[in-house]
Design an enzyme around this catalytic site. Structure first.
Site, short mmCIF file in Angstrom:
data_model
loop_
_atom_site.label_atom_id
_atom_site.label_comp_id
_atom_site.label_asym_id
_atom_site.label_seq_id
_atom_site.Cartn_x
_atom_site.Cartn_y
_atom_site.Cartn_z
CB SER A 117 0.69 51.96 19.73
OG SER A 117 0.62 52.95 20.70
CG ASP A 161 3.35 54.36 23.44
OD1 ASP A 161 4.11 55.31 23.13
OD2 ASP A 161 2.32 54.10 22.80
CG ASP A 169 3.76 54.59 18.79
OD1 ASP A 169 3.48 54.55 20.01
OD2 ASP A 169 2.94 54.96 17.93
CG ASP A 182 1.60 57.44 20.02
OD1 ASP A 182 1.82 56.60 20.92
OD2 ASP A 182 0.75 57.27 19.11
#
Length: 447
Positions: free
Chosen positions: A103, A242, A244, A246
């Site tokens: 992440s 960010d 990834d 999400d």
């Protein structure tokens, strides 16, 4: 059944160090494969996505080996956002989805998170069962039943087409100049292309991943880069994702950043006006600002708080039948559209509001007055239990007593890093600072 390996968002750690080793990824893949093949049969499949970290290659190959060894057929998506894995798991009728990502963390970390066939992240109970399988002997498939693996070339394109369907059909982004910061991460191709196809003039940054620059001085955890680009290019708005994709932070035309609380407030108010906010409720975590709660109460709406972690937000939403939730950190969950936080979809909902109202981002992004909030992190060594220290407990109790009726204190362990997070809110900023620093000093002394 308790979990030891899984945290609040899958398994996470430093790459090539336990538990983020190739050996553990292989065993974890085999355990997950065995868990999802409990009923026997054939044609079981799993989709695997990843972000742009160098270690993603290693973990992808190891997971594939483990999964195919138990008879799972693996479909490799390559670099795609985490929400794309949730979407494609369900769309492709897979039994399991896997995202390889840490992440918002630096490149030297990585993680593995699982999605069930419904596209939602696995429950704590399912993760505990996988851990139990991992601790024993994992029965391999018979030679004739070993799974196959192949690459899916159009996974990202399928996701992009889906994302565009979440934008109102009667609107376009013509005339809007948008900075999109992809954090050198998983959305580095998808996000700029979607915005361009919807008509925006796109200024992309953070779109040159090299395996080690993900989240490095860019993205939702370092919005200064996007802010500078917004001002330099005279953009109407900035969207910072960010690693990834999400999470999202949105910046107004002056480069001022709005966090997830402000975005959720805007969407909750709009959806309530349109009769779309189910149960008149927004679900958020204990970290969300007290100002958000007051804003909602003033409109006859309710804030339901959960433990920190977007998975717990989603679980509460599903239990209560609610359709909007998220975190101050930028996870915005809209179950009308997606099974997990989706920074790009959330960004499009904000852009739709700009297009619909023809109001500047600065008018829309600062919906309520925040109560001063201070958060500090204290790193500790594995095995230490600083929150069990008597002096720390006493200092926290003192702070809670001083802030009673004036604010609140929240102390917790991070679920993804060895950090103690010390947060407090109070309209008296001097008192706020004194209490947070006092607790931080006590925790530092204990560790």
């Amino acid at each position: 059944m308790s979990r030891k390996l899984f945290g609040t968002d899958g398994v996470r750690g430093r790459a090539n160090t336990y538990p983020m080793t190739a050996e553990m990824a292989l065993r974890l893949g085999a355990a997950a494969g065995r868990f999802f093949r409990r009923d026997g049969g054939s044609a079981h499949r799993v989709v695997i996505g990843k972000d742009t970290r160098l270690s993603g290659y290693m973990l992808e190959n190891a997971l594939t080996a483990g999964l195919t060894s138990t008879g799972m057929n693996v479909l490799l998506l390559g670099p795609v956002p985490t929400p794309a894995v949730g979407f494609l798991t369900r769309s492709m009728r897979a039994d399991l989805g896997v995202m390889i990502s840490a992440s918002h963390n630096p490149h030297h970390d990585n993680g593995i998170k699982f999605f069930g066939p419904d596209g939602f992240k696995l429950s704590d109970e399912a993760e505990a069962e996988i851990e139990a399988i991992l601790e024993g002997e994992i029965a391999p498939a018979q030679p004739q039943n070993i799974g196959r693996a192949r690459r899916i070339e159009d996974g990202r394109g399928r996701y992009q087409e889906f994302v565009k369907t979440t934008f109102p059909a009667g609107l376009r982004l013509d005339g809007l100049k948008v900075v999109i910061d992809c954090a050198n991460g998983a959305a580095y191709k998808a996000a700029p292309e979607v915005l361009w196809e919807l008509g925006a003039e796109v200024i992309p940054i953070g779109v040159s991943p090299n395996g080690t620059n993900i989240n490095e001085r860019c993205g939702s955890t370092h919005t200064q880069t996007a802010a500078e680009a917004v001002v330099a290019h005279g953009a109407h708005v900035g969207i910072a994702l960010d690693g990834d994709a999400d999470r999202v932070m949105i910046l107004d035309q002056n480069g001022r950043t709005a966090d997830g609380d402000q975005i959720m407030a805007l969407l909750a108010a709009r959806w309530a006006e349109e009769g779309r906010l189910r149960g008149g409720t927004l679900v958020a975590t204990v970290m969300s600002n007290l100002g958000l709660e007051r804003f909602l109460q003033g409109r006859g709406l309710r804030l339901e708080r959960t433990a920190v972690g977007d998975r717990y937000v989603v679980e509460a939403m599903r239990r209560g039948g609610f359709n909007l939730g998220g975190e101050q950190s930028g996870h915005i969950v809209m179950t009308d559209y997606a099974t997990t936080g989706d920074g790009l979809v959330a960004g499009l909902q904000f852009l739709a509001e700009m297009a619909r109202t023809e109001r500047p981002a600065s008018d829309l992004l600062h919906t309520f007055e925040t109560v001063p909030q201070l958060l500090k992190n204290v790193r500790y060594e594995a095995g230490k239990q600083p929150l069990s220290d008597a002096t720390v407990k006493a200092r926290i109790a003192e702070a809670e007593a001083r802030l009673t009726g004036r604010g609140r204190v929240l102390i917790r362990k991070s679920g993804t890093e060895p950090l103690i997070r010390v947060m407090a809110e109070c309209e008296d900023e001097a008192l706020l600072r004194a209490e947070v620093e006092g607790i931080v000093a006590a925790v530092e002394a204990a560790v």
